[in-house]
Design a protein around this motif. Structure first.
Motif, PDB file in Angstrom:
ATOM      1  N   ARG A 164     -31.577  -1.920   1.366  1.00  0.00           N
ATOM      2  CA  ARG A 164     -30.814  -0.790   0.833  1.00  0.00           C
ATOM      3  C   ARG A 164     -30.912  -0.812  -0.690  1.00  0.00           C
ATOM      4  O   ARG A 164     -31.108  -1.875  -1.291  1.00  0.00           O
ATOM      5  N   THR A 217     -30.756  -6.539   3.890  1.00  0.00           N
ATOM      6  CA  THR A 217     -29.424  -6.463   4.491  1.00  0.00           C
ATOM      7  C   THR A 217     -29.217  -7.451   5.638  1.00  0.00           C
ATOM      8  O   THR A 217     -28.141  -7.462   6.239  1.00  0.00           O
ATOM      9  N   ARG A 245     -29.778 -11.292   1.379  1.00  0.00           N
ATOM     10  CA  ARG A 245     -29.490 -10.618   0.111  1.00  0.00           C
ATOM     11  C   ARG A 245     -30.609 -10.795  -0.923  1.00  0.00           C
ATOM     12  O   ARG A 245     -30.392 -10.772  -2.117  1.00  0.00           O
TER      13      ARG A 245
END
Length: 65
Positions: A13, A39, A44
């Motif tokens: 994202r 995600t 991360r």
């Protein structure tokens, strides 16, 4: 997108405004509009749209408070 640290294709994202500020402060980059975050829970990892591993060493966003 492919995630270098997960070694698989994972959902990514765009960064939030606060995450962009953090990354700019961390790296000194002026433009981070093309950076995405994996995600997958616990990953991360950050990458750009064109580069699977733009940061050496790998940069991961810290967990939100």
């Amino acid at each position: 997108m492919y995630c270098y640290t997960c070694d698989t294709d994972e959902e990514h994202r765009p960064l939030t405004a606060a995450e962009k500020v953090w990354l700019k402060n961390e790296t000194g980059l002026k433009n981070v509009e093309d950076v995405f975050m994996c995600t997958k829970p616990g990953c991360r990892n950050l990458r750009t749209g064109f580069n699977k591993r733009p940061f050496d060493p790998v940069i991961r966003l810290p967990q939100p408070d």
